[in-house]
Design a protein around this motif. Structure first.
Motif, PDB file in Angstrom:
ATOM      1  N   ASP A  11       0.865  -1.183   0.000  1.00  0.00           N
ATOM      2  CA  ASP A  11       0.000   0.000   0.000  1.00  0.00           C
ATOM      3  C   ASP A  11       0.903   1.236   0.000  1.00  0.00           C
ATOM      4  O   ASP A  11       1.449   1.624   1.031  1.00  0.00           O
ATOM      5  N   THR A 166       0.408   4.605  -6.003  1.00  0.00           N
ATOM      6  CA  THR A 166       0.128   3.166  -5.984  1.00  0.00           C
ATOM      7  C   THR A 166       1.394   2.437  -6.430  1.00  0.00           C
ATOM      8  O   THR A 166       2.191   2.971  -7.210  1.00  0.00           O
ATOM      9  N   THR A 168       2.596  -1.228  -8.107  1.00  0.00           N
ATOM     10  CA  THR A 168       2.112  -2.451  -8.736  1.00  0.00           C
ATOM     11  C   THR A 168       3.295  -3.314  -9.153  1.00  0.00           C
ATOM     12  O   THR A 168       4.405  -2.822  -9.356  1.00  0.00           O
TER      13      THR A 168
END
Ligand SMILES: O=P(O)(O)OC[C@H]1O[C@H](OP(=O)(O)OP(=O)(O)O)[C@H](O)[C@@H]1O
Ligand SMILES: O=c1cc[nH]c(=O)[nH]1
Length: 170
Positions: A11, A166, A168
């Protein structure tokens, strides 16, 4: 103490808060501090840190492309942004900021470039995530999380128009 996390469950916003707290504590009382982010992910983080630490007038950005030892293979970043250092580097304590710390080669290039601007009193390194597998003797002073990334994959930091981060796995 940062924990080792699953790379698909990072996160980025929560990690940013952890990093901010570490940096706040670590730099408390230190004079002549400046923050320098490595383009591109490190620059986004550095900008936000500078805002949150009230150091917006002591913010710089480095594009280390020309200083990389693998420049011949990697070439220029798709989105080249000129290096901007608008403060006196000589004598400053510089917090170098990057999103992901991996081989350490980007950090090496950034330190080399910084020294072309002057001789800092000290350089400290902050990284949002340390994924290990170093190829150079580089260690961060501030790290929000450690993780292990499967071979052939990479962690990618993105910033939305709203400023939200974010992370990823790609
Ligand atoms: O420790 P290293 O092995 O050098 O890897 C870490 C670097 O790799 C990524 O940059 P990249 O050159 O992919 O550009 P980006 O920040 O725009 O993704 C990342 O943002 C770090 O700067
Ligand atoms: O996983 C990785 C490795 C290098 N650079 C990144 O941004 N992510």
């Amino acid at each position: 103490m940062p924990t080792t996390l699953n790379p698909s469950q990072l996160d980025a916003e929560a990690l940013y808060s952890v990093l901010l707290q570490q940096v706040k504590t670590g730099l408390a009382g230190v004079a002549n501090v400046a923050i320098v982010g490595i383009h591109s992910g490190g620059a986004w983080l550095a900008e936000r840190l500078a805002r949150d630490l009230d150091l917006a007038d002591r913010l710089g950005v480095l594009d280390v492309s020309f200083y990389r030892d693998d420049f011949a293979q990697k070439g220029l970043h798709a989105d080249v942004k000129p290096t901007q250092i608008n403060f006196e580097v000589a004598g400053a304590t510089i917090l170098l900021v990057d999103d992901v710390l991996y081989t350490g080669r980007t950090t090496r290039a950034a330190i080399n470039e910084l020294f072309d601007y002057g001789r800092p009193a000290k350089i400290m390194l902050a990284a949002l995530v340390d994924r290990g597998e170093r190829q150079l003797p580089v260690a961060a002073d501030f790290v929000a999380a450690f993780t292990t990334v499967p071979p052939g994959q990479a962690l990618v930091l993105k910033q939305a128009d709203t400023g939200t981060f974010t992370l990823t796995l790609a």
